[in-house]
Design a protein around this motif. Structure first.
Motif, short mmCIF file in Angstrom:
data_model
loop_
_atom_site.label_atom_id
_atom_site.label_comp_id
_atom_site.label_asym_id
_atom_site.label_seq_id
_atom_site.Cartn_x
_atom_site.Cartn_y
_atom_site.Cartn_z
N PRO A 139 0.81 -1.23 0.00
CA PRO A 139 0.00 0.00 0.00
C PRO A 139 0.84 1.28 0.00
N LEU A 140 2.00 1.26 0.65
CA LEU A 140 2.88 2.43 0.63
C LEU A 140 3.36 2.71 -0.80
N VAL A 141 3.70 1.65 -1.52
CA VAL A 141 4.13 1.81 -2.91
C VAL A 141 3.01 2.41 -3.76
N LEU A 142 1.78 1.94 -3.52
CA LEU A 142 0.64 2.43 -4.30
C LEU A 142 0.30 3.87 -3.98
N LEU A 143 0.58 4.31 -2.76
CA LEU A 143 0.32 5.70 -2.38
C LEU A 143 1.41 6.65 -2.86
N THR A 144 2.57 6.13 -3.16
CA THR A 144 3.73 6.96 -3.49
C THR A 144 3.51 7.88 -4.69
N PRO A 145 2.92 7.44 -5.81
CA PRO A 145 2.75 8.37 -6.95
C PRO A 145 1.96 9.63 -6.58
#
Length: 241
Positions: free
Chosen positions: A126-132
């Motif tokens: 989820p952190l990766v998905l929020l990054t953009p």
């Protein structure tokens, strides 16, 4: 023992292979996590708050944020993963499920790997998905955001795998959260350095192949060694409990 421990106990009474046991542990951890939404949301909310408040507390200038944005996101992701590690084995330890896990005929390191993968799916991914979205807020360029997401996709599993060792070592101790941070943060530093260094190299137009190869090597090393170390640490913590 609560009802969630029953799938673990059934593994000992049936002829279950290692892969099937891993799937069972993974599925159980995912179900338990979605029933404890507070533990699931806390790291994500912490990640968003740190990234959002940083420009207000330091500088909102575009020139500063475009340079420091990758480092801000990486540090926030690291701290968010660290915040969630205390719950990796804690609930299973409290309700007796962990003892059942250790007594299974399947290799303990594979079951630990399944639990760590579930932890990453619930926290790191989820952190990766929020990054953009947060990267755009910090005025990062499109290429830098793409490279940043790639480094987090490679690096956050390493954070979870290394963190599993610390969580197993500090299981059952008083002030475990503080001790866990002291043990794990020094081991996180190389991942942080290469993660932010990769984005910096991409921003300057340099090749990032070497950086990504090193991060991939970190991931392979963690996948190979961390489950064994965490499994041994669990046995030590339970024998001393």
């Amino acid at each position: 023992m609560n009802a969630e421990a029953h799938p673990i106990a059934r593994l000992a009474s049936t002829n279950v292979g290692a892969l099937a046991a891993m799937r069972g542990v993974f599925a159980r951890d995912m179900k338990v996590a979605f029933r404890q939404k507070q533990d699931l949301l806390n790291p994500l909310l912490f990640f968003i708050m740190v990234v959002t408040l940083f420009p207000l507390g330091v500088s909102p200038e575009v020139s500063f944020l475009s340079v420091a944005g990758a480092g801000i996101l990486w540090v926030a992701a690291l701290l968010s993963v660290l915040l969630s590690l205390d719950h990796l084995f804690r609930h299973d330890f409290d309700d007796g499920t962990l003892e059942q896990l250790v007594l299974q005929p399947q290799p303990l390191f594979l079951l630990v790997l399944a639990k760590t993968l579930a932890h990453w799916m619930l926290t790191g991914l989820p952190l990766v998905l929020l990054t953009p979205v947060l990267g755009v807020m910090l005025h990062l360029e499109g290429n830098s955001i793409a490279v940043l997401c790639l480094t987090l996709l490679i690096g956050t599993p390493v954070l979870s795998l290394i963190g599993a060792i610390g969580a197993a070592l500090t299981l059952g101790l008083r002030s475990a959260g503080v001790l866990l941070s002291l043990l794990i943060i020094p081991l996180y530093i190389p991942v942080l350095i290469f993660g932010t260094g990769t984005v910096a190299a991409a921003a300057e137009g340099a090749s990032v192949g070497a950086y990504l190869a090193l991060m991939g090597a970190f991931l392979m090393l963690a996948l190979t060694l961390a489950p064994f170390a965490a499994a041994a640490a669990l046995r030590i913590s339970l024998s001393n409990g």
